[in-house]
Write an enzyme that holds these catalytic residues in place. Structure first.
Site, PDB file in Angstrom:
ATOM      1  N   GLY A 170       4.614   2.615  77.816  1.00 46.77           N
ATOM      2  CA  GLY A 170       3.749   3.734  78.200  1.00 46.77           C
ATOM      3  C   GLY A 170       2.543   3.825  77.288  1.00 46.77           C
ATOM      4  N   LYS A 201      13.641   5.989  71.682  1.00 44.57           N
ATOM      5  CA  LYS A 201      12.813   5.072  70.881  1.00 44.57           C
ATOM      6  C   LYS A 201      12.138   5.908  69.804  1.00 44.57           C
ATOM      7  CE  LYS A 201       8.301   3.044  71.804  1.00 44.57           C
ATOM      8  NZ  LYS A 201       7.503   2.240  72.756  1.00 44.57           N
ATOM      9  N   SER A 225       9.920   7.995  74.067  1.00 41.93           N
ATOM     10  CA  SER A 225       9.340   7.507  72.822  1.00 41.93           C
ATOM     11  C   SER A 225       9.027   8.715  71.946  1.00 41.93           C
ATOM     12  CB  SER A 225       8.072   6.712  73.141  1.00 41.93           C
ATOM     13  OG  SER A 225       7.460   6.294  71.943  1.00 41.93           O
ATOM     14  N   LYS A 266       9.525   6.013  66.573  1.00 38.71           N
ATOM     15  CA  LYS A 266       8.431   5.333  65.866  1.00 38.71           C
ATOM     16  C   LYS A 266       8.786   5.267  64.380  1.00 38.71           C
ATOM     17  CE  LYS A 266       5.354   4.901  69.208  1.00 38.71           C
ATOM     18  NZ  LYS A 266       4.836   3.606  69.649  1.00 38.71           N
ATOM     19  N   LYS A 273       3.194  -3.525  79.625  1.00 42.23           N
ATOM     20  CA  LYS A 273       2.283  -2.407  79.912  1.00 42.23           C
ATOM     21  C   LYS A 273       1.212  -2.956  80.837  1.00 42.23           C
ATOM     22  CE  LYS A 273       2.855   0.145  75.585  1.00 42.23           C
ATOM     23  NZ  LYS A 273       2.236   0.545  74.305  1.00 42.23           N
ATOM     24  N   ASP A 312      10.137   1.480  67.089  1.00 41.15           N
ATOM     25  CA  ASP A 312       8.839   0.850  67.375  1.00 41.15           C
ATOM     26  C   ASP A 312       7.957   1.014  66.154  1.00 41.15           C
ATOM     27  OD1 ASP A 312       6.458  -0.141  68.373  1.00 41.15           O
ATOM     28  OD2 ASP A 312       6.285   1.290  70.029  1.00 41.15           O
ATOM     29  N   ASP A 325       5.215  -5.972  72.065  1.00 45.27           N
ATOM     30  CA  ASP A 325       4.331  -5.082  72.824  1.00 45.27           C
ATOM     31  C   ASP A 325       2.901  -5.594  72.615  1.00 45.27           C
ATOM     32  OD1 ASP A 325       2.643  -2.982  73.616  1.00 45.27           O
ATOM     33  OD2 ASP A 325       3.702  -1.407  72.580  1.00 45.27           O
ATOM     34  N   GLU A 334      10.671  -2.954  68.179  1.00 47.89           N
ATOM     35  CA  GLU A 334       9.443  -3.292  68.902  1.00 47.89           C
ATOM     36  C   GLU A 334       8.299  -3.534  67.921  1.00 47.89           C
ATOM     37  OE1 GLU A 334       8.679  -0.279  71.837  1.00 47.89           O
ATOM     38  OE2 GLU A 334       6.664  -0.988  72.276  1.00 47.89           O
TER      39      GLU A 334
HETATM   40  O1  OSB Z   1       5.465   7.787  76.085  1.00 50.55           O
HETATM   41  C1  OSB Z   1       4.653   6.861  76.170  1.00 50.55           C
HETATM   42  O2  OSB Z   1       3.745   6.815  77.028  1.00 50.55           O
HETATM   43  C2  OSB Z   1       4.751   5.723  75.192  1.00 50.55           C
HETATM   44  C3  OSB Z   1       4.402   6.150  73.826  1.00 50.55           C
HETATM   45  C4  OSB Z   1       4.265   5.004  72.868  1.00 50.55           C
HETATM   46  O3  OSB Z   1       5.252   4.530  72.380  1.00 50.55           O
HETATM   47  C5  OSB Z   1       2.924   4.584  72.521  1.00 50.55           C
HETATM   48  C6  OSB Z   1       1.932   5.543  72.587  1.00 50.55           C
HETATM   49  C7  OSB Z   1       0.636   5.264  72.195  1.00 50.55           C
HETATM   50  C8  OSB Z   1       0.315   3.990  71.779  1.00 50.55           C
HETATM   51  C9  OSB Z   1       1.315   3.000  71.723  1.00 50.55           C
HETATM   52  C10 OSB Z   1       2.599   3.284  72.116  1.00 50.55           C
HETATM   53  C11 OSB Z   1       3.571   2.135  72.071  1.00 50.55           C
HETATM   54  O4  OSB Z   1       4.401   1.925  72.960  1.00 50.55           O
HETATM   55  O5  OSB Z   1       3.489   1.344  71.153  1.00 50.55           O
HETATM   56 MG    MG Z   2       4.971  -0.128  71.339  1.00 50.15          MG
END
Ligand code: OSB
Ligand code: MG
Length: 382
Positions: free
Chosen positions: A296, A167, A141, A169, A268, A194, A244, A219
């Site tokens: 994560g 992925k 991510s 953001k 999660k 995401d 999510d 996402e």
């Molecule tokens: O590498 C990771 O642990 C996931 C990182 C990530 O996408 C995330 C990190 C912090 C809060 C929300 C998210 C998410 O999945 O939306």
């Molecule tokens: Mg997410």
């Protein structure tokens, strides 16, 4: 498996703060430090299980925070857990049923019970869960970058490291053009976005344009508490929607799937209240042919180990966000650290979470520690 019930003697909350190697930016804010609890749980045979809380310091991702986790764990959940012995970790979520939501608080304790249970039965956690995979595929991510050029550079680094899926953001103003550049440079890479709830249905034209890019999924484009507008959006998009933030339970998953709000679910453990609920969502999705993957929360090694074990279940057919320790930390709290080899993690076969907690490293990040036993319980009664 032994039938002997688990009597928890005490629970220790280690409050840690760890600094991420690089700041991580989402549509709702930037993370640099991660404050969390390591839960250490000892039973009457001296066996120890570990869990990790995943809530952040601020209620940006969900309403829970490090402080609310402590409050709920200390005042409500530990007293329920110490009330009587536990036959199986699946009972823990039932025992917590009288406490509304606070899923991340619940899951931190339940994770420690699962580790304890697996260790007592001399089973790796993944086998105790019924998982079979010896190795799992992982993606990465990537936080929002200042420019498309910077993003392409970061993606290139992770492609070279072998991660199986990128992925990225996104948020309004940092979406289509940036992803288009990535797609141009990496025409065949598994790519997804995401949004962490940064859009509304008014943005439908922007979201529809993303269909051009052949994304695996988008996402959580819309509100954290919505499944209605997501269903409307999904009917207009070719790109599968993955939920999510909107999914907190098996019931949420069922309703979202029945409404057509998503085609994929990110599980999660913390968000859904534990491994038992994660397994239920997994089993339902398998039945419905809905693909799942493990999300994560920038976990340290203990939470990461729980995620790895869960991902060995068969319906986790898409690469998860469970990247290697070195993606986040200079030094993780477990030995060995989680390593990724050509985009896969080899699942450890030692009992429990399969990694040793390094006490010296843990203490180097520790702010404080509180021990709870039958003797010093703080209970709030009506
Ligand atoms: O590498 C990771 O642990 C996931 C990182 C990530 O996408 C995330 C990190 C912090 C809060 C929300 C998210 C998410 O999945 O939306
Ligand atoms: Mg997410």
């Amino acid at each position: 498996m032994t039938n002997k019930s688990i009597s928890i003697r005490d629970v220790t909350l280690h409050r840690l703060v760890m600094r991420l190697k690089d700041p991580f930016t989402t549509s709702f804010g930037t993370f640099q430090e991660k404050e969390f609890f390591v839960i250490e749980m000892e039973d009457d045979t001296g066996c120890i299980g570990f869990g990790e809380s995943v809530a952040f310091s601020s209620p940006w991702y969900s309403e829970e925070t490090v402080e609310t986790n402590k409050h709920i764990i200390e005042k409500f959940l530990i007293p329920l857990l110490l009330e009587s012995p536990i036959e199986h970790p699946d009972e823990v979520s039932k025992r917590f049923e009288s406490i509304k939501r606070n899923n991340m608080a619940k899951s931190a304790l339940e994770g420690a019970v699962w580790d304890l249970f697996a260790k007592r039965n001399k089973l790796p956690l993944y086998k105790a869960l019924g998982g079979e995979k010896q190795q799992i595929d992982v993606g990465i991510s990537i936080g929002i970058q200042p420019t498309a050029k910077a993003l392409v550079h970061v993606v290139e680094g992770f492609v070279n490291e072998g991660y199986k899926r990128m992925k990225v953001k996104i948020k309004p103003g940092a979406d289509y053009e940036m992803l288009k550049e990535v797609r141009k440079h990496f025409p065949d890479v598994l790519l997804m976005a995401d949004a962490n709830s940064a859009y509304t249905l008014k943005d439908i034209n922007t979201l529809k344009k993303l269909d051009e890019l052949g994304l695996m999924m988008i996402e959580q484009p819309l509100a954290h508490d919505d499944i209605i507008d997501h269903a409307k959006l999904q009917s207009e998009l070719e790109t599968p929607i993955c939920l999510d933030e909107s999914i907190h339970s098996l019931e949420d998953a069922r309703k979202a799937v029945e409404l057509g709000s998503c085609k994929i679910i990110n599980i999660k453990i913390g968000r859904v209240g534990g491994i038992t609920e994660s397994k239920k969502i997994h089993d339902y999705c398998a039945q419905q042919e809905i693909a799942v993957w493990c999300g994560g929360m920038l976990e340290a090694g203990i939470g990461r180990a729980h995620n790895i074990a869960l991902t060995t279940l068969p319906q986790f057919i898409l690469p998860g966000d469970t990247a290697g320790s070195s993606r986040y930390w200079d030094r993780d709290i477990i030995d060995p650290e989680v390593t990724v080899d050509k985009g896969v993690i080899h699942v450890p076969n030692k009992p429990g979470i399969g990694y040793e907690v390094n006490r010296e490293v843990l203490e180097s990040f520790r702010l404080d520690k509180t021990v709870y036993s039958q003797k010093n319980l703080v209970t709030y009664k009506q």
